[in-house]
Write an enzyme that holds these catalytic residues in place. Structure first.
Site, mmCIF file in Angstrom:
data_model
loop_
_atom_site.group_PDB
_atom_site.id
_atom_site.type_symbol
_atom_site.label_atom_id
_atom_site.label_comp_id
_atom_site.label_asym_id
_atom_site.label_seq_id
_atom_site.Cartn_x
_atom_site.Cartn_y
_atom_site.Cartn_z
ATOM 1 N N CYS A 117 4.371 3.306 8.538
ATOM 2 C CA CYS A 117 4.614 4.522 7.762
ATOM 3 C C CYS A 117 5.404 5.529 8.599
ATOM 4 C CB CYS A 117 3.301 5.148 7.304
ATOM 5 S SG CYS A 117 3.553 6.667 6.345
ATOM 6 N N ARG A 158 8.668 0.322 -3.543
ATOM 7 C CA ARG A 158 9.277 1.283 -4.474
ATOM 8 C C ARG A 158 9.914 0.616 -5.687
ATOM 9 N NH1 ARG A 158 13.438 4.461 -1.349
ATOM 10 N NH2 ARG A 158 13.702 2.453 -0.284
ATOM 11 N N LYS A 208 1.611 -4.199 9.600
ATOM 12 C CA LYS A 208 2.894 -3.930 8.947
ATOM 13 C C LYS A 208 3.665 -2.929 9.795
ATOM 14 C CE LYS A 208 4.814 -2.713 4.377
ATOM 15 N NZ LYS A 208 5.734 -1.623 4.743
ATOM 16 N N ASP A 222 13.693 -3.253 -0.232
ATOM 17 C CA ASP A 222 14.792 -3.415 -1.192
ATOM 18 C C ASP A 222 14.648 -4.627 -2.103
ATOM 19 O OD1 ASP A 222 15.894 -1.123 -0.165
ATOM 20 O OD2 ASP A 222 17.458 -2.119 1.000
ATOM 21 N N GLN A 282 -5.271 -1.433 3.733
ATOM 22 C CA GLN A 282 -4.505 -1.066 4.926
ATOM 23 C C GLN A 282 -5.098 0.198 5.543
ATOM 24 O OE1 GLN A 282 -0.575 1.002 5.006
ATOM 25 N NE2 GLN A 282 0.201 -0.955 5.784
ATOM 26 N N ASN A 297 9.661 -7.198 3.577
ATOM 27 C CA ASN A 297 9.522 -5.986 2.776
ATOM 28 C C ASN A 297 10.800 -5.153 2.886
ATOM 29 O OD1 ASN A 297 8.009 -2.827 3.241
ATOM 30 N ND2 ASN A 297 8.145 -3.821 1.267
ATOM 31 N N PRO A 323 0.853 -1.194 0.000
ATOM 32 C CA PRO A 323 0.000 0.000 0.000
ATOM 33 C C PRO A 323 0.888 1.244 0.000
ATOM 34 C CG PRO A 323 0.091 -0.966 2.194
ATOM 35 C CD PRO A 323 0.866 -1.877 1.298
ATOM 36 N N MET A 324 0.826 2.046 -1.066
ATOM 37 C CA MET A 324 1.662 3.242 -1.173
ATOM 38 C C MET A 324 0.791 4.447 -1.483
ATOM 39 S SD MET A 324 5.073 1.910 -3.180
ATOM 40 C CE MET A 324 4.201 0.961 -4.445
ATOM 41 N N ALA A 325 0.846 5.422 -0.600
ATOM 42 C CA ALA A 325 0.042 6.628 -0.774
ATOM 43 C C ALA A 325 0.428 7.333 -2.068
ATOM 44 C CB ALA A 325 0.245 7.570 0.412
#
Length: 334
Positions: free
Chosen positions: A100, A225, A139, A202, A67, A200, A13-15
């Site tokens: 986060c 990412r 997470k 790299d 999430q 999670n 989940p990435m804003a």
């Protein structure tokens, strides 16, 4: 737990990133499950349409992970129940954001700030578990302060509170995204708990995912990412996790074709969401001949035509350098 026999490669989940368009592309390329952007429980409690809009699913998206972030157990529980009711069988499971590190999140006591209050974090997990029938995960990070690893103990507290699985990012909260993720910390969490553990941090190629699993014993891998501008990463991860040869990296033509399709998907959304393509376009064109000039133009793109014009120029430059012309991105795995 059967949950993570089914899901081995997950989109985080990435804003501002994990919206309908991006999830669509990552799922097509092999992601087993994609998460929505992280969702504010407080925003949902106010019936905020902008917040609820984050829960919209793409056409053909059979299931999704959600999430929630927040620090009030009752609010988190009530909104988890609302999400479960709203999505029904299309909800895979719910995750509680305890990782986060963004200042605007932790300043309110949300996200990784909860790692400083494990008792509160445990109450949130217990409240959400009591409110929903779907699995609940959380997470979090290696710890809050650099050099003070608390993840194994924190994971045990969450397990005692009833969590069904945990996801661990191998950096400290105050580390943000500097340095490298410590995969050995994920391994220590795996050794500390009996619930499944998702690793999670790299994962930028299929080999990274295979090494993470081999080094840590994690049950699944979450990609964040590394997938930005690179949905093909999931095809590579899935191949590596099954012991198959990784697909070749995308050609320049395939990168530009995917960028066009991404922009087209975003253009179908209401409002001016196409401007969100700017960041994605920057990622897609990174390293291509003419990328520096393209970035300057991307900053001013406001329509689908604007983006396609930039991609046309890049394709022409690529052809001058001997790359074949782009073929349309069809939505099939490459």
């Amino acid at each position: 737990m059967a949950l993570f026999g089914k899901y081995e490669a997950l989109l985080a989940p990435m804003a501002g990133v994990s919206d309908i368009a991006f999830r669509t592309l990552c799922l097509e390329q092999g992601a087993d499950l994609a998460f929505t952007e992280m969702v504010s429980a407080k925003g949902l409690s106010y019936a905020n349409e902008k917040t609820r809009h984050l829960l919209a699913l793409a056409e053909g998206e059979r299931e999704v992970g959600v999430q929630l972030f927040g620090h009030e157990p009752d609010t988190m529980a009530a909104q988890a129940a609302w999400v479960e009711d709203a999505l029904g069988e299309r909800l895979a499971y719910l995750d509680v954001n305890m990782g986060c590190p963004a200042r605007k999140i932790v300043s309110k006591g949300d996200g990784s700030a909860l790692m400083r209050e494990p008792e509160l974090a445990a109450r949130i997990v217990a409240a959400v578990k009591a409110a929903v029938a779907h699995p609940v995960t959380c997470k979090f990070r290696r710890g809050w302060e650099e050099g003070a690893e608390t993840a194994p103990e924190f994971a045990r507290r969450m397990e005692d509170a009833g969590v069904d699985a945990v996801c661990v990012h191998g950096r400290y909260a105050l580390q943000m995204y500097r340095g490298r993720a410590a995969w050995d910390a994920i391994g220590r969490v795996k050794a500390a708990v009996g619930v499944p553990v998702v690793g999670n941090g790299d994962v930028r190629c299929g080999a990274d995912a295979a090494r993470m699993r081999a080094q840590t014993g994690c049950d699944a891998v979450m990609v964040a990412r590394g997938a930005e501008g690179n949905p093909w990463l999931f095809a590579q991860v899935k191949a590596a996790l099954t012991g198959e040869a990784e697909p070749a990296p995308p050609t320049v033509a395939e990168r530009l074709a995917m960028a066009r399709r991404h922009a087209e998907l975003l253009s179908r959304r209401e409002g001016r969401n196409i401007v969100r393509m700017r960041k994605h376009a920057m990622w897609y064109v990174g390293g291509l001949p003419g990328a520096a000039a393209a970035r300057a133009k991307i900053n001013y793109c406001t329509t689908l035509e604007d983006f396609n014009h930039v991609f046309d120029e890049l394709e022409a430059i690529a052809c001058e350098h001997g790359a074949p012309p782009a073929r349309p991105a069809t939505g099939e795995r490459v």
